[in-house]
Design a protein around this motif. Structure first.
Motif, short mmCIF file in Angstrom:
data_model
loop_
_atom_site.label_atom_id
_atom_site.label_comp_id
_atom_site.label_asym_id
_atom_site.label_seq_id
_atom_site.Cartn_x
_atom_site.Cartn_y
_atom_site.Cartn_z
N LEU A 44 0.86 -1.18 0.00
CA LEU A 44 0.00 0.00 0.00
C LEU A 44 0.90 1.23 0.00
CD1 LEU A 44 -3.02 0.95 0.36
CD2 LEU A 44 -2.48 1.20 2.78
N LEU A 45 0.75 2.08 -1.00
CA LEU A 45 1.63 3.23 -1.21
C LEU A 45 0.84 4.51 -1.05
CD1 LEU A 45 3.20 1.89 -4.54
CD2 LEU A 45 3.90 1.33 -2.19
N GLN A 46 1.37 5.45 -0.29
CA GLN A 46 0.65 6.70 -0.01
C GLN A 46 1.47 7.89 -0.48
OE1 GLN A 46 -1.76 6.96 3.58
NE2 GLN A 46 -0.68 8.83 4.15
N VAL A 47 0.81 8.84 -1.14
CA VAL A 47 1.48 10.03 -1.66
C VAL A 47 2.12 10.83 -0.53
CG1 VAL A 47 -0.54 11.54 -1.52
CG2 VAL A 47 1.20 11.97 -3.27
N ARG A 48 3.23 11.51 -0.81
CA ARG A 48 3.87 12.41 0.15
C ARG A 48 4.36 13.65 -0.59
NH1 ARG A 48 9.56 12.22 -0.16
NH2 ARG A 48 10.35 10.39 -1.26
N GLN A 49 4.59 14.71 0.17
CA GLN A 49 5.09 15.96 -0.42
C GLN A 49 6.42 15.73 -1.13
OE1 GLN A 49 5.36 18.79 2.84
NE2 GLN A 49 3.31 19.54 2.46
N PRO A 50 6.66 16.46 -2.24
CA PRO A 50 5.86 17.58 -2.76
C PRO A 50 4.73 17.15 -3.68
CG PRO A 50 7.82 17.36 -4.07
CD PRO A 50 7.93 16.31 -2.99
N SER A 51 4.55 15.85 -3.89
CA SER A 51 3.49 15.38 -4.78
C SER A 51 2.14 15.49 -4.07
CB SER A 51 3.74 13.93 -5.20
OG SER A 51 4.97 13.80 -5.87
N GLU A 52 1.11 15.81 -4.85
CA GLU A 52 -0.26 15.81 -4.34
C GLU A 52 -1.03 14.61 -4.87
OE1 GLU A 52 -2.30 19.67 -4.47
OE2 GLU A 52 -0.40 20.51 -5.16
N CYS A 53 -0.50 14.02 -5.91
CA CYS A 53 -1.11 12.84 -6.53
C CYS A 53 0.02 11.85 -6.78
CB CYS A 53 -1.80 13.23 -7.83
SG CYS A 53 -2.45 11.84 -8.79
N PHE A 54 -0.22 10.57 -6.50
CA PHE A 54 0.84 9.59 -6.71
C PHE A 54 0.68 8.81 -8.00
CE2 PHE A 54 2.86 5.40 -6.01
CZ PHE A 54 4.16 5.83 -5.81
N VAL A 55 -0.55 8.46 -8.36
CA VAL A 55 -0.75 7.58 -9.50
C VAL A 55 -2.13 7.79 -10.10
CG1 VAL A 55 -1.55 5.76 -7.94
CG2 VAL A 55 -0.77 5.13 -10.22
N LEU A 56 -2.20 7.74 -11.44
CA LEU A 56 -3.47 7.79 -12.15
C LEU A 56 -3.45 6.79 -13.30
CD1 LEU A 56 -4.22 11.65 -12.39
CD2 LEU A 56 -5.35 9.97 -10.93
N ASP A 57 -4.59 6.66 -13.97
CA ASP A 57 -4.72 5.74 -15.09
C ASP A 57 -3.60 5.96 -16.10
OD1 ASP A 57 -7.20 5.02 -13.96
OD2 ASP A 57 -8.14 6.73 -14.94
N GLY A 58 -3.02 4.88 -16.57
CA GLY A 58 -1.91 4.96 -17.52
C GLY A 58 -0.56 4.81 -16.86
N ASP A 59 -0.50 4.98 -15.53
CA ASP A 59 0.74 4.75 -14.80
C ASP A 59 0.96 3.27 -14.50
OD1 ASP A 59 1.46 7.44 -14.69
OD2 ASP A 59 0.36 7.79 -12.82
N SER A 60 -0.03 2.43 -14.82
CA SER A 60 0.12 0.99 -14.61
C SER A 60 1.40 0.48 -15.25
CB SER A 60 -1.05 0.25 -15.25
OG SER A 60 -2.22 0.43 -14.54
N GLY A 61 2.11 -0.36 -14.52
CA GLY A 61 3.35 -0.93 -15.03
C GLY A 61 4.59 -0.19 -14.58
N SER A 62 4.42 0.96 -13.91
CA SER A 62 5.58 1.72 -13.44
C SER A 62 6.35 0.92 -12.39
CB SER A 62 5.13 3.04 -12.80
OG SER A 62 4.41 3.84 -13.70
N ALA A 63 7.67 1.04 -12.45
CA ALA A 63 8.51 0.49 -11.39
C ALA A 63 8.46 1.44 -10.20
CB ALA A 63 9.94 0.33 -11.88
N VAL A 64 8.33 0.90 -9.00
CA VAL A 64 8.36 1.68 -7.78
C VAL A 64 9.73 1.49 -7.15
CG1 VAL A 64 7.30 2.07 -5.52
CG2 VAL A 64 5.88 1.35 -7.47
N LEU A 65 10.44 2.59 -6.89
CA LEU A 65 11.81 2.51 -6.37
C LEU A 65 11.92 3.24 -5.04
CD1 LEU A 65 11.92 3.18 -9.71
CD2 LEU A 65 14.31 2.64 -9.31
N ASP A 66 12.87 2.81 -4.21
CA ASP A 66 13.18 3.60 -3.02
C ASP A 66 14.06 4.77 -3.44
OD1 ASP A 66 15.80 2.65 -3.28
OD2 ASP A 66 15.69 1.31 -1.55
N MET A 67 14.47 5.60 -2.49
CA MET A 67 15.21 6.80 -2.84
C MET A 67 16.67 6.51 -3.18
SD MET A 67 12.68 8.66 -2.92
CE MET A 67 13.50 10.15 -3.47
#
Length: 474
Positions: A265-288
């Motif tokens: 379960l991934l939750q948006v954090r600043q400075p982003s207000e939105c983390f994911v929308l339609d079409g982002d499917s398939g994105s790799a999620v990386l740590d910093m």
């Protein structure tokens, strides 16, 4: 399959909670109070919407504690597989053609003579069976989720509308997929005509390997993440928890795409207000540190919460190993990256550039931006500090602030740390390798840059402008 000997939540308790009206799924994660994670482990109860107690019967009220843990009711809404074409806020819609191929860019498959919805090429991997091949990794629901899809063409940025073979945008074909309770993943071959794939992700940089997360890792609430998708671009979040499941993942027509268990379960954090929308499917999620932790497959309608398959499940079921860079790879960035003043003269910030303070800031930028850009892209030490201390997040915040330069403030924190500390660290490493002119400018203006957190661009420009009788070092 969560890889843990025991979770602090019994299966029977999770099953009981799942029966309450409106409950979508059950998980474990940090309790949130007043928009802040408290550090207290809780049972996460994902619901379609929070309802006041006055609307609930006594037997519909979720207990305050389960198995000795407090509960935290999370308003989630429905969970959707993210591959659709409706219009929403925060959309960037990157439809650019990129060669050689890299992660974080748009792809589209063609099945039975029909182009399906666009999604995102997450990253690249190497198959474990001989002969080993370099392949593209994305979701099954993006490039192929049935046996009939295998060998179908994949295009970048999209498939030709006339046929599946004559278009120069065709870059490979579906090799195999897995659509299971734990994985929504697929791989596709890479055509020689598409060039040699680079083990990097647009706006993020070179992939530094993988970081398999256990349930305990996930519900610690301490892992900060980033992802780059074709719809929302580069966004930032936190691993909020581990969803035990089962959770129905819906198509946008309301039908069930699949049932998922044991996902992040991934939750948006600043400075982003939105983390994911339609079409982002398939994105790799990386740590910093640019290590892949998961493969994004879904989220809620608001775009504030994402869902991802833990990367170890993906690599095991698809029998692949994530391709990582063996050398420093230049970052392919958005046009405004390290160049937030470029191209805004006709936008909302145009008037700012007509003021004395704005003109001075623009001159300062014009004088030094290219050297800063070169250092970040070519010097390994500068690049590492830039990313570790939130450089991409800062640029993201600058771009947002430029939309309303008199009203929208810059972030006050980067990666959970005061923006002043992060800017000072970036200025220090730049000064170490800079030319005399850039070093002088950093000494003079660095403290003022560090004080920009929480201020608008108009206020920042005024702060940067030289004081009376002060030597100007542009």
């Amino acid at each position: 399959m969560n890889g843990d000997d025991a979770l602090p939540l019994s299966e029977s308790a999770a099953t009981r909670l799942q029966q309450y009206p409106g409950v979508q799924a059950i998980g474990l994660g940090m309790k949130e109070t007043g928009g802040q994670l408290t550090g207290e482990l809780a049972v996460l109860v994902l619901v379609d919407r929070k309802r006041p107690l006055s609307e609930l019967a006594v037997d519909e009220v979720i207990p305050a504690e389960v198995d000795g843990l407090p509960t935290d009711v999370v308003e989630f809404g429905a969970a959707y597989a993210l591959a659709a074409a409706d219009t929403k806020k925060y959309r960037i819609e990157d439809e650019s053609k990129v060669r050689p191929l890299i992660g974080g860019i748009q792809v589209q498959a063609r099945h039975w003579g029909v182009n399906i919805d666009t999604g995102t090429l997450g990253c690249f991997a190497r198959t474990r069976e001989a002969p080993q091949r370099i392949v593209m990794l994305s979701n099954a629901h993006v490039i192929g989720d049935s046996d009939s899809d295998v060998t179908d063409a994949v295009g970048q940025p999209s498939m030709c509308s006339i046929c599946s073979t004559c278009c120069s945008d065709t870059v490979g074909e579906v090799l195999r997929f897995r659509m299971t309770e734990h994985v929504d993943g697929a791989i596709a071959t890479v055509d020689a005509s598409a060039g040699t794939p680079a083990a990097q992700i647009k706006e993020i940089g070179a992939v530094a390997g993988t970081r398999p997360l256990s349930a305990q890792d996930a519900f610690s609430g301490t892992i900060e993440i980033q992802k780059r998708g074709r719809t929302t671009g580069l966004t930032f979040g936190t691993v909020r928890g581990w969803i035990v499941g089962p959770q129905n993942i819906l198509n946008h027509n309301g039908s069930v795409n699949r049932v998922s268990r044991d996902h992040l379960l991934l939750q948006v954090r600043q400075p982003s207000e939105c983390f994911v929308l339609d079409g982002d499917s398939g994105s790799a999620v990386l740590d910093m540190d640019r290590k892949v932790v998961g493969l994004l497959f879904g989220g809620n309608e608001k775009g504030t919460i994402g869902l991802a398959c833990p990367i170890q499940f993906v690599t095991d079921e698809l029998q692949i190993d994530i391709l990582e860079a063996t050398a420093v790879v230049p970052v392919v960035e958005r046009a405004f990256a390290i160049a937030p003043l470029a191209g805004i003269a006709d936008g909302p910030a145009g008037e700012l550039l007509e003021t004395p303070a704005g003109r001075f800031a623009a001159e300062l930028y014009d004088t030094h931006a290219e050297e800063v850009r070169r250092l970040v892209r070519t010097n390994p030490r500068v690049s590492a500090v830039w990313r570790r201390h939130g450089g991409p997040a800062l640029i993201h915040g600058l771009a947002r602030a430029a939309e309303q330069p008199d009203e929208l403030p810059l972030p006050v924190e980067l990666n959970g740390r005061p923006v002043a500390e992060e800017i000072r660290a970036i200025c220090d490493v730049l000064a170490r390798y800079a030319s005399d002119a850039l070093r002088s400018a950093l000494v003079l203006h660095g403290p003022r840059l560090a004080a920009c957190g929480g201020r608008t661009l108009a206020e920042c420009a005024t702060m940067l402008a030289p004081r009376p009788a002060e030597a100007v070092a542009p």
